[in-house]
Design an enzyme around this catalytic site. Structure first.
Site, PDB file in Angstrom:
ATOM      1  N   GLU A  98       0.828  -1.209   0.000  1.00 32.13           N
ATOM      2  CA  GLU A  98       0.000   0.000   0.000  1.00 32.13           C
ATOM      3  C   GLU A  98       0.864   1.261   0.000  1.00 32.13           C
ATOM      4  O   GLU A  98       0.508   2.276  -0.616  1.00 32.13           O
ATOM      5  CB  GLU A  98      -0.935  -0.014   1.222  1.00 32.13           C
ATOM      6  CG  GLU A  98      -2.026  -1.075   1.121  1.00 32.13           C
ATOM      7  CD  GLU A  98      -2.846  -1.218   2.391  1.00 32.13           C
ATOM      8  OE1 GLU A  98      -2.473  -0.577   3.411  1.00 32.13           O
ATOM      9  OE2 GLU A  98      -3.842  -1.966   2.382  1.00 32.13           O
ATOM     10  N   SER A 184      18.862  -8.147  -9.840  1.00 31.92           N
ATOM     11  CA  SER A 184      17.694  -8.211 -10.732  1.00 31.92           C
ATOM     12  C   SER A 184      17.833  -9.144 -11.928  1.00 31.92           C
ATOM     13  O   SER A 184      16.883  -9.837 -12.269  1.00 31.92           O
ATOM     14  CB  SER A 184      17.351  -6.805 -11.237  1.00 31.92           C
ATOM     15  OG  SER A 184      16.715  -6.061 -10.228  1.00 31.92           O
ATOM     16  N   HIS A 311       2.583 -10.067  -9.868  1.00 34.29           N
ATOM     17  CA  HIS A 311       4.022 -10.355  -9.865  1.00 34.29           C
ATOM     18  C   HIS A 311       4.769  -9.310  -9.057  1.00 34.29           C
ATOM     19  O   HIS A 311       5.623  -9.625  -8.232  1.00 34.29           O
ATOM     20  CB  HIS A 311       4.567 -10.389 -11.302  1.00 34.29           C
ATOM     21  CG  HIS A 311       6.053 -10.568 -11.356  1.00 34.29           C
ATOM     22  ND1 HIS A 311       6.675 -11.743 -11.052  1.00 34.29           N
ATOM     23  CD2 HIS A 311       7.038  -9.677 -11.667  1.00 34.29           C
ATOM     24  CE1 HIS A 311       7.985 -11.605 -11.177  1.00 34.29           C
ATOM     25  NE2 HIS A 311       8.237 -10.362 -11.545  1.00 34.29           N
ATOM     26  N   SER A 312       4.472  -8.057  -9.292  1.00 32.19           N
ATOM     27  CA  SER A 312       5.063  -6.944  -8.556  1.00 32.19           C
ATOM     28  C   SER A 312       4.099  -5.771  -8.657  1.00 32.19           C
ATOM     29  O   SER A 312       3.017  -5.883  -9.255  1.00 32.19           O
ATOM     30  CB  SER A 312       6.428  -6.564  -9.144  1.00 32.19           C
ATOM     31  OG  SER A 312       6.262  -5.943 -10.407  1.00 32.19           O
TER      32      SER A 312
END
Length: 821
Positions: A98, A184, A311-312
């Site tokens: 959030e 990443s 996913h993200s």
């Protein structure tokens, strides 16, 4: 002894022949590529030929234990910690997700639906086991003690983020708990994890590497599986198969039976486990670790689960799956719910505990969240740190540009939210540039070669062999002194005979050592045989001092059957692993960085590396790289530059403008000696001091041995084209190393003319004996030229070999095949 050894050899040889014939007359295939059987039926081996791998579980979807013997014996405290960490992970995810949606952090990934695979696997490991994550393994860190404040600080990239705000949010890492920082690029962690596991073999630790089903499509996964299996690495490959590679469902990713089905094909023991069952995941990981430690082999675990979340925060999964699908998994097989049912049945949890815990967890997360948000960011200057030890010009230019930009437009940036890194430092008057430790000056002038005195040449003897300072005369036994002279003079005798042999067409190439004997023998005498030597090509005396025989020298130059290089090297490209002398290679200067690498590997082992090269090689870029690496990495290497005045035909005045090669050493931070390379005692002292310093300080030394190359560069050279015969004559008559040292031992009463005459006669006899023997020997068989590169000869070389054999058969009268084995 010889006879009995011979008998033993024949017995072993006959037995090996028998075993070989026995194998080849067996009915089994003997191809090295696979251990298999024959079939006479041609058909595909299909995926459907194998049963699907089952999913191991302990609990059903209602949290009931299916087989009591599979229930792990875990303490109540451990079971409750498992549940608390799983639920805490969900609360942290909700608040930070959030926060990203509110623009307070830049990016986030939740772990909804995969909590059991994190906590179950983490609980089965020890803190000293090494973890490589992908990016959805926050629960593993949580279990190991990574605090909620550390999670929040990393996501905010504030001043307490150990990554200094340089990584994306959720790219956690912590060396204290052995979790390698997440990176990443997809799947790069897999081969890295295998490398770490290889390094940990035999140390009672394992590496666990997490990755998703999508990452398993990368080539790195293949490489990692294969390396892990063939190198027997104690690594657990933990695949979280959550059904989606971002937006790509598994049915569009692969056609086989998931990821686990690939394991046996690589020779890896494999488990497929219910990744929503924390107890099953615990058991699977525990068994995998026990096996990896006992057998030192890898294990593949495929944890079958379902990614409930997007996913993200950059993804909207409603674009590729229905809300009903998510609802089904959340309602029917959510890991935290399942485990709560289990704990409730055991009397370890109830609704009151649940309510109190969720409130406590939320308060803890919110407290850390507020603290993380209020902290300053690190100084913006820190973005330029931690890559280069000394900042290069192009980065400095970028930093200066950014500094000026922020100064000009400071009102556009919230600089009050950043720490100031350099404020106090700049109050001092000394220069703070990281590129050098120096002082200020207000006088503008060049610093050139004229700014420094030339580096002097250290010597012990004058040109007549008189010791100038008795304190500098090394304390060497008479036997050593005589061996020095004998090796120096034997070198000259061998050079004369082999040089003439080349001129007569009996060998193809040669280069002499005339004038440089003292540099070679003096340095060799100061080293131990276990010190490693990298030569250029004019270091024959070093090998001779170490015990390389005349016969070995001659055999190499002839490339005959006893040449250990199988006749594949040019003459004078000697080498001997027994004497720690790395085989010489023709490309100029390549041995120098190689020597530094070897020295780096020998740090702390009581050995040094000596690397010889000429002043011509010092013009190569490899030399710069080697000096710099040796100095910055503190490598125990002695650089011995034979500055003999000529780089083949190029005199030194056309090679460089500075004060020789020694002057470069201090610029690299290398202690340096310039020595009379025609004075064997001075070279001995210099090399001895260099070695002692290196072993004590673990730092390199550069020795520049000033000498003169009396001979031609090689038999391919005629030095009369670029220097006068008078120049050569002057050096021969006035400062020839062997003559100088002969005068010294004469004055000490160790040598006289009669001994010298007899020794030179004996030396010539020994060389000719070896020469005649080497010339009589057959060459290696012709086919050997195809050996020693590939384990199995590739098709194009098989073709070449067949063509050569046919050519020799068709035109054998044109080749002296009788001189080959």
């Amino acid at each position: 002894m010889f006879k009995s050894s011979n008998v033993l050899f024949r017995v072993i040889y006959r037995k090996s022949q028998h075993d070989c014939f026995k194998r080849f007359y067996s009915m089994e295939p003997l191809f090295p590529g696979a251990r298999t059987t024959w079939t006479d039926k041609l058909e595909f081996t299909k995926p459907s030929s194998y049963k699907p791998l089952p999913v191991y579980r302990v609990l059903n979807r209602e949290g009931k234990v299916i087989r009591n013997e599979e229930e792990p014996r875990l303490s109540d405290e451990t079971l409750i910690k498992m549940y608390k960490d799983m639920t805490f992970l969900g609360i942290m995810d909700k608040i930070l997700y959030e926060a990203q949606r509110q623009g307070r952090i830049s990016f986030y990934m939740t772990n909804y639906g995969e909590e059991a695979s994190h906590i179950g696997s983490a609980a089965a490991l020890s803190l000293d086991d090494v973890v490589y994550g992908q990016y959805r393994e926050a629960g593993v860190l949580l279990w190991r003690g990574y605090s909620i404040q550390q999670f929040v600080d990393q996501c905010y990239g504030n001043k307490d983020d150990v990554g200094k705000g340089k990584s994306m949010p959720v790219h956690y890492g912590c060396n204290k708990i052995n979790v390698v920082t997440i990176s990443s690029p997809l799947c790069t962690q897999l081969p890295q994890a295998v490398g770490s596991a290889y390094a940990l073999k035999g140390k009672n630790r394992v590496v666990i590497c997490y990755f998703g089903d999508g990452a398993a499509s990368e080539g790195d996964a293949h490489a990692a599986f294969n390396f892990a299996a063939t190198l027997d690495c104690p690594v657990i490959m933990f695949c979280r198969n959550n059904g989606f590679a971002i937006s790509t469902p598994v049915q569009e990713q692969y056609r086989g039976d998931g990821i686990a089905a690939r394991g046996p094909g690589y020779g890896i023991n494999t488990i497929r486990v219910d990744g929503n069952d924390v107890l099953a995941t615990y058991n699977a990981t525990k068994m995998a670790k026990e096996y990896a430690l006992k057998e030192s082999k890898p294990v593949l675990i495929e944890a079958m689960t379902y990614r409930v979340s997007d996913h993200s925060t950059s993804d909207d999964s409603s674009a590729y799956r229905s809300p009903d699908e998510i609802k089904f998994w959340t309602k029917n097989d959510y890991p935290t719910h399942k485990f709560r049912y289990y704990l409730t049945d055991k009397g370890l949890w109830d609704d009151t505990k649940q309510k109190n815990w969720l409130e406590e967890a939320k308060n803890e997360v919110m407290k850390a969240f507020k603290a993380g948000e209020e902290k300053h960011k690190r100084s913006w200057e820190v973005m330029f740190d931690d890559v280069y030890q000394y900042m290069p010009q192009h980065i400095r230019k970028q930093k200066d540009g950014l500094t000026q930009h922020l100064k000009n437009y400071s009102q556009q940036y919230p600089l009050n939210k950043f720490d100031q890194k350099y404020g106090r430092l700049f109050s001092t008057e000394i220069p703070l540039f990281p590129g050098a430790r120096t002082t200020w000056t207000e006088k503008l002038e060049f610093v050139g070669a004229h700014s420094y005195k030339p580096i002097p040449v250290y010597r012990v003897m004058d040109r007549q062999g008189n010791v100038l300072d008795p304190k500098e005369e090394p304390n060497l036994s008479n036997e050593i002194l005589i061996k020095m002279y004998k090796d120096m003079s034997l070198l000259g005798v061998m050079d004369k005979i082999l040089y003439e042999a080349q001129r007569q067409g009996r060998i193809s190439f040669y280069l002499t050592n005339f004038g440089e004997e003292a540099t070679q023998i003096g340095s060799a005498a100061a080293l131990n045989n276990n010190d490693v030597v990298y030569g250029q090509y004019r270091e024959v005396g070093v090998l001779m001092w170490r015990g390389f025989t005349l016969q070995q020298f001659v055999d190499q130059c002839y490339g005959n059957k006893d040449d250990r290089g199988h006749g594949k090297q040019m003459p004078v490209h000697y080498g001997s692993d027994k004497l720690n002398f790395v085989t010489i290679s023709s490309p100029l200067g390549t041995q120098i960085p190689q020597a530094v690498g070897s020295a780096y590997a020998l740090k702390g082992k009581g050995r040094v590396v000596a690397c010889y090269f000429g002043e011509g090689s010092a013009s190569e870029g490899d030399t710069h790289a080697a000096f710099n690496f040796a100095a910055t990495l503190n490598c125990p290497v002695i650089f011995i530059c034979r500055n003999n005045g000529y780089a083949i035909s190029t005199p030194v005045n056309e090679q460089y403008s500075g004060d020789g090669i020694a002057a470069r050493g201090p610029g690299y931070g290398i202690n340096t000696i310039r020595v009379d390379g025609n004075d064997v005692l001075a070279v001995f002292n210099a090399t001895k001091m260099a070695k002692e310093y290196i072993l004590e300080e673990n730092k390199p030394v550069l020795i520049e041995a000033m000498t003169y190359r009396v001979g031609h560069h090689t038999t391919s050279d005629d030095s009369s084209a670029y220097r006068s015969s008078d120049e050569v004559k002057q050096w021969m008559e006035n400062d020839y190393p062997t003559n100088k040292f002969k005068s010294y031992i004469n004055k000490k009463g160790l040598w006289d003319e009669m001994q010298d005459k007899k020794w030179l006669k004996d030396a010539r006899k020994d060389v000719l004996l070896a020469f005649n023997e080497g010339e009589r020997k057959l060459k290696h068989k012709v086919e050997i030229m195809f050996d020693d590169v590939y384990k199995y000869l590739p098709p194009h070389l098989i073709k070449q070999k067949e063509e050569m054999e046919k050519h020799l058969q068709d035109y054998k009268e044109h080749y002296p095949l009788d001189k080959f084995q």
